[in-house]
Design an enzyme around this catalytic site. Structure first.
Site, mmCIF file in Angstrom:
data_model
loop_
_atom_site.group_PDB
_atom_site.id
_atom_site.type_symbol
_atom_site.label_atom_id
_atom_site.label_comp_id
_atom_site.label_asym_id
_atom_site.label_seq_id
_atom_site.Cartn_x
_atom_site.Cartn_y
_atom_site.Cartn_z
ATOM 1 N N ASP A 78 14.277 -0.695 2.951
ATOM 2 C CA ASP A 78 14.895 -0.683 4.058
ATOM 3 C C ASP A 78 16.145 -1.978 3.934
ATOM 4 O OD1 ASP A 78 15.333 -0.176 6.925
ATOM 5 O OD2 ASP A 78 13.714 -1.902 7.368
ATOM 6 N N ASP A 108 3.201 4.023 6.688
ATOM 7 C CA ASP A 108 2.302 4.132 7.677
ATOM 8 C C ASP A 108 3.094 3.643 9.070
ATOM 9 O OD1 ASP A 108 2.778 1.266 7.054
ATOM 10 O OD2 ASP A 108 1.220 0.883 8.498
ATOM 11 N N LYS A 148 17.309 3.500 2.551
ATOM 12 C CA LYS A 148 18.338 3.615 3.864
ATOM 13 C C LYS A 148 19.454 2.614 3.469
ATOM 14 C CE LYS A 148 14.100 3.287 6.868
ATOM 15 N NZ LYS A 148 13.553 2.461 7.868
ATOM 16 N N ARG A 193 -0.458 7.615 6.810
ATOM 17 C CA ARG A 193 -0.433 7.686 5.667
ATOM 18 C C ARG A 193 -0.665 8.808 4.781
ATOM 19 N NH1 ARG A 193 1.016 2.251 4.036
ATOM 20 N NH2 ARG A 193 -0.238 0.584 5.097
ATOM 21 N N GLU A 244 8.426 1.853 -5.501
ATOM 22 C CA GLU A 244 8.308 1.293 -4.173
ATOM 23 C C GLU A 244 8.353 2.524 -3.394
ATOM 24 O OE1 GLU A 244 7.372 -0.464 -1.874
ATOM 25 O OE2 GLU A 244 8.748 -1.933 -1.326
ATOM 26 N N ASP A 245 7.812 2.695 -2.057
ATOM 27 C CA ASP A 245 7.949 3.906 -1.160
ATOM 28 C C ASP A 245 9.164 3.801 -0.586
ATOM 29 O OD1 ASP A 245 7.538 1.403 0.372
ATOM 30 O OD2 ASP A 245 6.017 2.187 1.444
ATOM 31 N N PHE A 269 13.134 5.247 11.491
ATOM 32 C CA PHE A 269 11.772 4.917 11.053
ATOM 33 C C PHE A 269 10.931 6.252 10.624
ATOM 34 C CE2 PHE A 269 7.363 3.357 11.365
ATOM 35 C CZ PHE A 269 7.226 2.237 10.664
ATOM 36 N N VAL A 270 10.640 6.103 9.266
ATOM 37 C CA VAL A 270 9.665 7.341 8.802
ATOM 38 C C VAL A 270 8.257 6.992 8.546
ATOM 39 C CG1 VAL A 270 11.796 8.686 7.864
ATOM 40 C CG2 VAL A 270 10.449 6.759 6.570
ATOM 41 N N LYS A 311 0.755 -1.085 0.013
ATOM 42 C CA LYS A 311 -0.081 -0.023 0.024
ATOM 43 C C LYS A 311 0.792 1.263 0.021
ATOM 44 C CE LYS A 311 -3.489 -2.326 2.803
ATOM 45 N NZ LYS A 311 -4.024 -2.303 4.308
ATOM 46 N N GLY A 312 2.049 1.177 0.592
ATOM 47 C CA GLY A 312 2.826 2.524 0.872
ATOM 48 C C GLY A 312 3.057 3.544 -0.422
HETATM 49 P P1 5GP Z 1 12.318 -4.019 3.376
HETATM 50 O O1 5GP Z 1 12.023 -5.317 2.988
HETATM 51 O O2 5GP Z 1 13.115 -3.267 2.407
HETATM 52 O O3 5GP Z 1 13.289 -4.091 4.754
HETATM 53 O O4 5GP Z 1 11.231 -3.030 3.787
HETATM 54 C C1 5GP Z 1 10.215 -2.739 2.851
HETATM 55 C C2 5GP Z 1 9.135 -2.438 3.409
HETATM 56 O O5 5GP Z 1 8.900 -2.325 4.726
HETATM 57 C C3 5GP Z 1 8.633 -1.126 3.155
HETATM 58 O O6 5GP Z 1 7.762 -1.393 1.646
HETATM 59 C C4 5GP Z 1 7.815 -0.741 4.146
HETATM 60 O O7 5GP Z 1 6.200 -1.368 4.139
HETATM 61 C C5 5GP Z 1 8.475 -1.232 5.590
HETATM 62 N N1 5GP Z 1 9.293 -0.132 6.098
HETATM 63 C C6 5GP Z 1 10.752 -0.254 5.970
HETATM 64 N N2 5GP Z 1 11.059 0.827 6.686
HETATM 65 C C7 5GP Z 1 9.989 1.715 6.989
HETATM 66 C C8 5GP Z 1 10.009 2.828 7.577
HETATM 67 O O8 5GP Z 1 10.843 3.604 7.830
HETATM 68 N N3 5GP Z 1 8.662 3.389 7.740
HETATM 69 C C9 5GP Z 1 7.644 2.569 7.373
HETATM 70 N N4 5GP Z 1 6.547 3.400 7.579
HETATM 71 N N5 5GP Z 1 7.627 1.523 6.684
HETATM 72 C C10 5GP Z 1 8.951 0.857 6.454
#
Ligand code: 5GP
Length: 177
Positions: free
Chosen positions: A103, A159, A131, A165, A99-100, A152-153, A43-44
């Protein structure tokens, strides 16, 4: 409503608008050369995606891919579940995943592997936020809006437990009150 959060503005509405326009111009260059399917990762990404596609000055197809990661904490579990699939085949097509945030990179690693198996001509990735310090895979997005520290943002589609959001800017979560 969840427990109230303490947060502070990290990326303003003006900075977001400027950078999203620039990314739109970069994607326009590709989309003028070849047909592109832009995929919104729900959703992000829904706010970023809807702003971005309006800055792509070429014909593009749009698709939506629903993902959910297990758990609802401030840590990515890396386990991804597809909640909504694409409606059309991507075989032989140029696809750009929108993608939003990246991480650990585990989500995009999973999604790019899943979609690569469907034999697109080219699979590109664009993330509003990245990040680098949190990365646990070798995944590197092709386009990035902003590199940010390992905080964390929330906001602009991102969200915390389903809320925030709709904040029009990106904020860093300071602490739970
Ligand atoms: P990854 O798989 O790269 O660790 O994380 C991807 C997903 O984790 C993102 O699409 C998001 O849903 C969530 N996520 C990771 N970091 C953050 C953050 O700082 N804030 C929020 N709201 N979601 C995050």
């Amino acid at each position: 409503m969840t427990a109230p959060l303490k947060f502070s503005k990290m990326i303003t509405e003006t900075e977001l608008a400027k950078r999203v326009k620039e990314l739109g111009a970069e994607i326009t260059e590709i989309a003028r050369k070849e047909p592109v399917i832009a995929v919104c990762i729900l959703k992000g990404s829904f706010i970023f995606f809807s702003d971005l596609v309006r800055h792509i000055e070429a014909d593009i197809a749009t698709e939506f891919l629903g993902t959910a990661s297990y758990g609802n904490s401030m840590k990515s579990s890396g386990e991804v579940k597809l909640t909504l699939d694409l409606t059309n085949s991507i075989e032989g097509k140029t696809v750009i995943l929108i993608e939003d945030i990246i991480d650990t990179g585990l989500t995009m690693d999973f999604l790019t592997k899943t979609l690569a198996a469907r034999k697109p001509k080219r699979l590109l990735t664009c993330s509003l936020l990245f990040k680098p310090e949190a990365l646990k895979t070798s995944f590197k997005p092709d386009y990035v809006g902003f590199k940010i520290p390992n905080d964390f943002v929330i906001g602009y589609g991102l969200d915390y437990q389903g809320f925030y959001r709709n904040l029009p800017y990106i904020a860093r979560v300071e602490s739970l009150q």
